[in-house]
Design a protein around this motif. Sequence first.
Motif: not given
Length: 321
Positions: A223-236
């Motif tokens: 999950i953390l690996k996928a989250v840090f690939q999200i472009g939006s800071k708010d989404a992260r």
Amino acid sequence: MLDFNKTYFCPSTFILVGIPGLEAEHIWISIPFCIVYITALLGNSVILYVIKMDQTLHEPMYILLSMLAFNDIGLASTIMPKLLGIFWFNSHEINYAACLSQMFFIHSLSAVASGILAAMAYDRYVAICYPLRYASILTNKLITKLGIAILIRAVTMEIFLPFLVRRFLYFKSIVISHSYCEQMAVVKLAYGDTRPNNAYGLFASAFIGLSDLMAIAWSYAMILKAVFQIGSKDARLKALGTCGAHFCVILIAYVLAFFSFLSHRFGQENIPAHVHVFLANTYVLLPAMLNPFVYGANSKQIRESVLRMFQQRKGHVPTLR
């Protein structure tokens, strides 16, 4: 062979001390325990009611949450009625069969809770890493089968504990220095070879606890690996906040559980009895109180559903003129 210079008991009942060394303060200790228990009952009951009544919540994530809520009510209720009886009415006696039953349900429901937390971590992994395939991967049918498998695993692993204790005919004492029938607290009173009890208890706890903990750790690492690939800071930040709250509750539950488990076997002489028993009760009660808030109140859908239900009830209340 029996040593007739020693005292032997063949008990029909045991005596539960409560919190050893703090018997005079039992009435005051009962207050926070009672508040935590009532909060756990109310919080988990609200979760169950909301999920049952709102058809939009009949999805895998919320089915798992309702399983956890139901299990938490059962787990907390295996110890609290007797514990409050000890605190309020000095009702220290417990029937031998009731003691073995309590032992079985405590360990079984703890194993079920561990399995459900692992399943919930996997659910979040699929939801975040494979959002478009979530509905096809985690179906309600699969979740039902998973819940049955978790229950069968818990029962088959823990059913042997009371039978291993039942084989002892004689005990050194009938006084259990604990507030409930924890397996090792009872086994330490027995005359005979307790190595099978120690070995099987260690195996069952390690097999269930470590395997679930590894599954949870793997899910959250992905999950953390996928989250840090999200472009939006708010989404992260939103994803990290949700997963962080989940992980903290899981960490509290497992740290307290492993502390209680290991201290009984390897370090009880270095830990005051009242500290050990207090934490053993806390690891049963605290997650049951926190889970509805962390998993339930942290969910936007459940918050909105609760608000709608309150608004509907308020709308049906007749006004006085």
